[in-house]
Design an enzyme around this catalytic site. Sequence first.
Site, PDB file in Angstrom:
ATOM      1  N   TRP A  60       0.827  -1.213   0.000  1.00  0.00           N
ATOM      2  CA  TRP A  60       0.000   0.000   0.000  1.00  0.00           C
ATOM      3  C   TRP A  60       0.853   1.251   0.000  1.00  0.00           C
ATOM      4  CZ3 TRP A  60      -4.299  -0.526  -2.209  1.00  0.00           C
ATOM      5  CH2 TRP A  60      -4.990  -1.734  -2.126  1.00  0.00           C
ATOM      6  N   ASP A 115      -1.783   6.561   6.320  1.00  0.00           N
ATOM      7  CA  ASP A 115      -2.829   5.685   5.791  1.00  0.00           C
ATOM      8  C   ASP A 115      -3.135   4.675   6.891  1.00  0.00           C
ATOM      9  OD1 ASP A 115      -4.374   3.758   4.590  1.00  0.00           O
ATOM     10  OD2 ASP A 115      -2.991   3.354   2.933  1.00  0.00           O
ATOM     11  N   LYS A 175     -12.925  -1.829   6.618  1.00  0.00           N
ATOM     12  CA  LYS A 175     -12.242  -2.817   7.462  1.00  0.00           C
ATOM     13  C   LYS A 175     -12.691  -2.656   8.924  1.00  0.00           C
ATOM     14  CE  LYS A 175      -8.565  -2.251   4.188  1.00  0.00           C
ATOM     15  NZ  LYS A 175      -8.762  -3.444   3.377  1.00  0.00           N
TER      16      LYS A 175
END
Length: 363
Positions: free
Chosen positions: A102, A175, A199
């Site tokens: 990511w 993030d 999530k």
Amino acid sequence: MKRVYNFNAGPATLPLEVLEEARAELVDYRGSGMSLLEASHRGAAYEAVHEEAATNIRALLGLGDDHAVLFLQGGASLQFAMVPMNLLGRGETADYVHTGSWAKKAIAEARVVATGGRAVNVAADTSAERPARVPAPAELRLTPGAAYVHVTSNETIEGIQWKELPHTDAPLVADVSSDILSRPVDATRFGLLYAGAQKNLGPAGVTVVVIRKDLAERAPDDVPIVLRYATHAEKRSLYNTPPCFAIYMVMLVTRWIAARGGLASVGRVNRDKAARLYAAIDASSFYTGTAAPDSRSGMNVTFRLPSEELEDRFVEEAAASDLIGLRGHRSVGGIRASIYNAFPVEGVDALVGFMREFERTRG
Ligand code: PMP
């Protein structure tokens, strides 16, 4: 009613109580005669939901008026672009820590944006190391006067997590898609944090951005109005039609977290769940963890079996026992058990039992 143990990495399992509450209110929202799915985003019913969702997040993070809580669309992926568009000025450098899949995407997008004398510096790169790990603070080569420092607090695919985020002079941008509201943090230290909701927070479709208000004002004039943080901060995320129902679910999930005692309390439960799984891995030579022990994620527990063939069988037989979604990301293979806030400890124990039995019969 059937409920499996859902180990998917996102969209992920939601608290059953929250799903039941949403179902009870679905068709006639609190006596209004319509569903919240049909309600105006400018009406009183939705307005209360919208405000509470932001207030709950602010309260759970222990933030005051210096930060704005925004509900945006486009996923965490759009934030990979919006962050540098808004925060990286001409002649400035942004520092990025490259820890895995990511972070790599965040860096790639920042490089696209960073034209016109703007620069992206990779302050550390542990992405190719196996076992996977996050760097120690001393390994970071930070740029003096950087516009910001970007980190990925939890690499969902590699299964690694910063235990403590680095202290930086420049604003810290994180993030936190796969570990937001999963443990206590000093959120005042962040210039900006962002997370897709799917999530730990709710369903897909909304992205939570928390930004220090002074940073929201930084965007250069050539940034489109809809992509400026200031636009959404000024209009309280009602500049355009927000994803109302996803935000409603985030409101219910954040209420649920608060009712369970907030971040200290869910953090303890999450630590305990992860510890049970890592103990099972460490107790066996059949299972091998893929993360360095001091970088292990409390959210995505990743491990390998002796062969890919055994991994395929493990995933199939687990699914037959209602343990769903254990296949590791296609880019790295192996097994991944995602155990976000809403994932119950009973499901962790069921997986540990399954692992023991699988090893006994196949090991
Ligand atoms: N960052 C992290 C850490 C993620 O886990 C994900 C999604 N798995 C993303 C970014 C991308 O999020 P989205 O799909 O919401 O754009």
